[in-house]
Design a protein around this motif. Structure first.
Motif, PDB file in Angstrom:
ATOM      1  N   PRO A  10       0.812  -1.219   0.000  1.00 33.58           N
ATOM      2  CA  PRO A  10       0.000   0.000   0.000  1.00 33.58           C
ATOM      3  C   PRO A  10       0.853   1.280   0.000  1.00 33.58           C
ATOM      4  O   PRO A  10       0.510   2.250  -0.673  1.00 33.58           O
ATOM      5  CB  PRO A  10      -0.831  -0.116   1.290  1.00 33.58           C
ATOM      6  N   ALA A  11       1.953   1.272   0.729  1.00 30.16           N
ATOM      7  CA  ALA A  11       2.830   2.449   0.756  1.00 30.16           C
ATOM      8  C   ALA A  11       3.478   2.670  -0.604  1.00 30.16           C
ATOM      9  O   ALA A  11       3.607   3.810  -1.058  1.00 30.16           O
ATOM     10  CB  ALA A  11       3.896   2.296   1.839  1.00 30.16           C
ATOM     11  N   LEU A  12       3.858   1.595  -1.277  1.00 26.37           N
ATOM     12  CA  LEU A  12       4.447   1.719  -2.613  1.00 26.37           C
ATOM     13  C   LEU A  12       3.429   2.314  -3.585  1.00 26.37           C
ATOM     14  O   LEU A  12       3.778   3.160  -4.421  1.00 26.37           O
ATOM     15  CB  LEU A  12       4.951   0.362  -3.110  1.00 26.37           C
ATOM     16  N   ALA A  13       2.183   1.915  -3.462  1.00 25.80           N
ATOM     17  CA  ALA A  13       1.137   2.483  -4.325  1.00 25.80           C
ATOM     18  C   ALA A  13       0.998   3.989  -4.073  1.00 25.80           C
ATOM     19  O   ALA A  13       0.844   4.765  -5.024  1.00 25.80           O
ATOM     20  CB  ALA A  13      -0.188   1.772  -4.074  1.00 25.80           C
ATOM     21  N   ARG A  14       1.092   4.408  -2.806  1.00 23.19           N
ATOM     22  CA  ARG A  14       1.021   5.838  -2.494  1.00 23.19           C
ATOM     23  C   ARG A  14       2.226   6.579  -3.070  1.00 23.19           C
ATOM     24  O   ARG A  14       2.104   7.710  -3.546  1.00 23.19           O
ATOM     25  CB  ARG A  14       0.917   6.049  -0.982  1.00 23.19           C
ATOM     26  N   ALA A  65       2.644  -2.256  11.828  1.00 16.72           N
ATOM     27  CA  ALA A  65       2.078  -0.935  12.111  1.00 16.72           C
ATOM     28  C   ALA A  65       0.832  -0.693  11.263  1.00 16.72           C
ATOM     29  O   ALA A  65      -0.166  -0.157  11.756  1.00 16.72           O
ATOM     30  CB  ALA A  65       3.124   0.149  11.871  1.00 16.72           C
ATOM     31  N   ASP A  66       0.876  -1.089   9.986  1.00 16.02           N
ATOM     32  CA  ASP A  66      -0.289  -0.942   9.110  1.00 16.02           C
ATOM     33  C   ASP A  66      -1.468  -1.734   9.658  1.00 16.02           C
ATOM     34  O   ASP A  66      -2.607  -1.274   9.631  1.00 16.02           O
ATOM     35  CB  ASP A  66       0.020  -1.411   7.689  1.00 16.02           C
ATOM     36  N   ARG A  67      -1.198  -2.927  10.146  1.00 18.22           N
ATOM     37  CA  ARG A  67      -2.264  -3.755  10.691  1.00 18.22           C
ATOM     38  C   ARG A  67      -2.810  -3.135  11.980  1.00 18.22           C
ATOM     39  O   ARG A  67      -4.017  -3.114  12.202  1.00 18.22           O
ATOM     40  CB  ARG A  67      -1.751  -5.169  10.952  1.00 18.22           C
ATOM     41  N   ALA A  68      -1.920  -2.601  12.813  1.00 16.74           N
ATOM     42  CA  ALA A  68      -2.335  -2.015  14.094  1.00 16.74           C
ATOM     43  C   ALA A  68      -3.187  -0.767  13.896  1.00 16.74           C
ATOM     44  O   ALA A  68      -4.130  -0.535  14.657  1.00 16.74           O
ATOM     45  CB  ALA A  68      -1.108  -1.688  14.944  1.00 16.74           C
ATOM     46  N   ASP A  69      -2.878   0.032  12.862  1.00 15.12           N
ATOM     47  CA  ASP A  69      -3.662   1.260  12.666  1.00 15.12           C
ATOM     48  C   ASP A  69      -4.816   1.088  11.680  1.00 15.12           C
ATOM     49  O   ASP A  69      -5.499   2.048  11.333  1.00 15.12           O
ATOM     50  CB  ASP A  69      -2.768   2.444  12.283  1.00 15.12           C
TER      51      ASP A  69
END
Length: 172
Positions: A10-14, A65-69
């Motif tokens: 997801p971060a790479l897509a951003r 962190a992505d899963r936690a938030d």
């Protein structure tokens, strides 16, 4: 200087949508003098592999962190470590003094997508082991040896290499 930046799909897509990696400073991993001194018998390729591996470990923490938030729940196959290899001017990189992370660096400018040299991503075969490692991270950090074994199991998977022109296909 080649720097390995931890990421997630997801971060790479951003990053692709924004046209740059940022904002600065960015934490990455590179062949630093401290790494060369510590791994004196290694050639450049081996040292770059160490830096890549450190970035993959950091990517695992980003997944947690992505899963936690709530950014991801892991059900869309997003549980794959991602490392973005970039070429940046030496003067934009500051090397740390932390001996625990000899390869860790900070990049003090945003990085244009055009500076991406390649992307390294787990194959889909690694998803289950990476997801298990993400779930085991808190226990591993608390000293649980069994959980540490699960986390280390993610490293049994080699990251696949993708050329920059393959990034859109990787994200689709």
């Amino acid at each position: 200087m080649r720097v390995y930046l931890p990421s997630t799909l997801p971060a790479l897509a951003r990053v692709v949508a924004a046209g740059e990696l940022g904002p600065a400073p960015l934490t990455g991993y590179a062949v630093t003098p401290a790494l060369v001194e510590w791994y004196a018998s290694g050639d450049t390729e081996e040292l770059e592999y160490v830096a890549l591996t450190e970035a993959a470990r950091a990517s695992l923490r980003m997944l947690a962190a992505d899963r936690a938030d709530g950014t991801t729940d892991g059900t869309a196959g997003d549980d794959r470590r991602v490392v973005v290899a970039v070429e940046v001017p030496d003067e934009t990189v500051k090397m740390g003094a932390d001996l625990a992370e000899r390869a860790r660096v900070r990049v003090h400018e945003p990085i244009a997508v055009s500076r991406i040299a390649a992307v390294h991503v787990d194959d889909s075969d690694a998803v289950a082991d990476v997801a298990a490692a993400v779930a085991a991270l808190p226990a591993a950090d608390a000293g649980d040896d069994d959980a540490r074994f699960v986390v280390d199991g993610a490293e049994d998977h080699e990251l696949m290499w993708y050329a920059t022109q393959e990034i859109p296909d990787l994200l689709s």
